[in-house]
Design a protein around this motif. Structure first.
Motif, short mmCIF file in Angstrom:
data_model
loop_
_atom_site.label_atom_id
_atom_site.label_comp_id
_atom_site.label_asym_id
_atom_site.label_seq_id
_atom_site.Cartn_x
_atom_site.Cartn_y
_atom_site.Cartn_z
N VAL A 40 -12.86 6.41 -3.95
CA VAL A 40 -12.84 5.48 -5.08
C VAL A 40 -12.21 4.16 -4.67
N VAL A 41 -11.08 4.24 -3.97
CA VAL A 41 -10.38 3.01 -3.56
C VAL A 41 -11.19 2.27 -2.51
N TRP A 42 -11.90 3.00 -1.65
CA TRP A 42 -12.73 2.33 -0.65
C TRP A 42 -13.82 1.50 -1.33
N GLU A 43 -14.43 2.03 -2.37
CA GLU A 43 -15.44 1.26 -3.10
C GLU A 43 -14.82 0.06 -3.81
N LEU A 44 -13.61 0.23 -4.35
CA LEU A 44 -12.93 -0.90 -4.98
C LEU A 44 -12.58 -1.97 -3.95
N LEU A 45 -12.19 -1.56 -2.74
CA LEU A 45 -11.87 -2.52 -1.69
C LEU A 45 -13.12 -3.24 -1.20
N LYS A 46 -14.24 -2.51 -1.09
CA LYS A 46 -15.49 -3.15 -0.70
C LYS A 46 -15.92 -4.17 -1.74
N ALA A 48 -13.93 -5.72 -3.82
CA ALA A 48 -12.98 -6.83 -3.78
C ALA A 48 -13.30 -7.79 -2.64
N ALA A 49 -13.69 -7.25 -1.50
CA ALA A 49 -14.06 -8.10 -0.37
C ALA A 49 -15.32 -8.91 -0.70
N VAL A 137 -10.44 -2.53 9.47
CA VAL A 137 -10.78 -1.91 8.19
C VAL A 137 -11.38 -2.95 7.25
N TYR A 138 -10.84 -4.17 7.26
CA TYR A 138 -11.38 -5.20 6.37
C TYR A 138 -12.79 -5.62 6.82
N MET A 139 -13.02 -5.64 8.12
CA MET A 139 -14.38 -5.95 8.61
C MET A 139 -15.35 -4.87 8.14
N LYS A 140 -14.90 -3.61 8.17
CA LYS A 140 -15.75 -2.52 7.69
C LYS A 140 -16.01 -2.65 6.19
N ALA A 141 -15.02 -3.09 5.44
CA ALA A 141 -15.21 -3.30 4.00
C ALA A 141 -16.19 -4.43 3.74
N ASN A 142 -16.27 -5.39 4.64
CA ASN A 142 -17.22 -6.49 4.51
C ASN A 142 -18.62 -6.12 4.97
#
Length: 188
Positions: A40-46, A48-49, A137-142
């Motif tokens: 859930v948080v991974w989708e929220l972070l994606k 947000a990015a 991790v942020y690159m992966k979220a992007n």
């Protein structure tokens, strides 16, 4: 500034944010996986990015030509040719050269600011080489592919995946902390 963000964190409706994150996670999770908090948080972070990328654009690069005026290939149709064909009546509708993504809503922008604050402030703080790991991790979220991230940062795909889960679990901890409302009992 920090006090305003902390106030927004305390007064934010985390149940609605969590529901929206669960909805996003159900759409993007693999069919054989069970839905967990870090999904859930991974989708929220994606999200947000993505919202951050659409809302706060970087300044344009200067000194470089944007595009060439010549077509890339002899049979390449330019924007000018499409416009002149539309004016002559050869085509019925003017096709757009670039489609813009939809502008994020104020709720999405607010949620993205809070999630990114939690990301920058609390996730992966116990790691020694946090800048490289957090960048991965942020690159992966992007949306950058894991293999490409591994080539850039020097991390293995397993390290990237582990850091992703740990970062999401750190954010889950903070969401649970801010989700519990503190009741002022000084009047009792």
């Amino acid at each position: 500034m920090i006090d305003q963000i902390l106030l927004r964190l305390r007064n934010h409706t985390w149940t609605k944010t969590w529901r929206d994150g669960e909805e996003l996670a159900r759409d993007n999770i693999k069919s054989d996986a069970t839905l967990q908090d870090h999904h859930v948080v991974w989708e929220l972070l994606k999200e947000a990015a993505r919202v951050s990328r659409l809302t706060y654009r970087a300044p344009p690069r200067t000194g470089f030509p944007i595009t060439s005026s010549l077509p890339d290939a002899p049979d390449d149709v330019t924007q000018w040719q499409l416009l002149s064909a539309y004016l002559r009546g050869e085509i019925e509708s003017l096709p757009s050269s670039q489609t813009k993504p939809s502008r994020p809503t104020s709720v999405q922008i607010d949620r993205a600011e809070l999630i990114l604050y939690l990301w920058h402030r609390y996730s992966l703080r116990r790691k020694g080489d946090k800048s490289r790991i957090k960048r991965a991790v942020y690159m992966k979220a992007n949306g950058v592919r894991t293999i490409q991230i591994a080539n850039i940062t020097g991390l293995t795909t397993k390290q990237i995946r582990t850091a992703q889960v740990e970062a999401c679990e750190d954010i889950v901890e903070q969401i649970n902390r801010y989700q519990t409302k503190l009741v002022d009992r000084s009047f009792l």
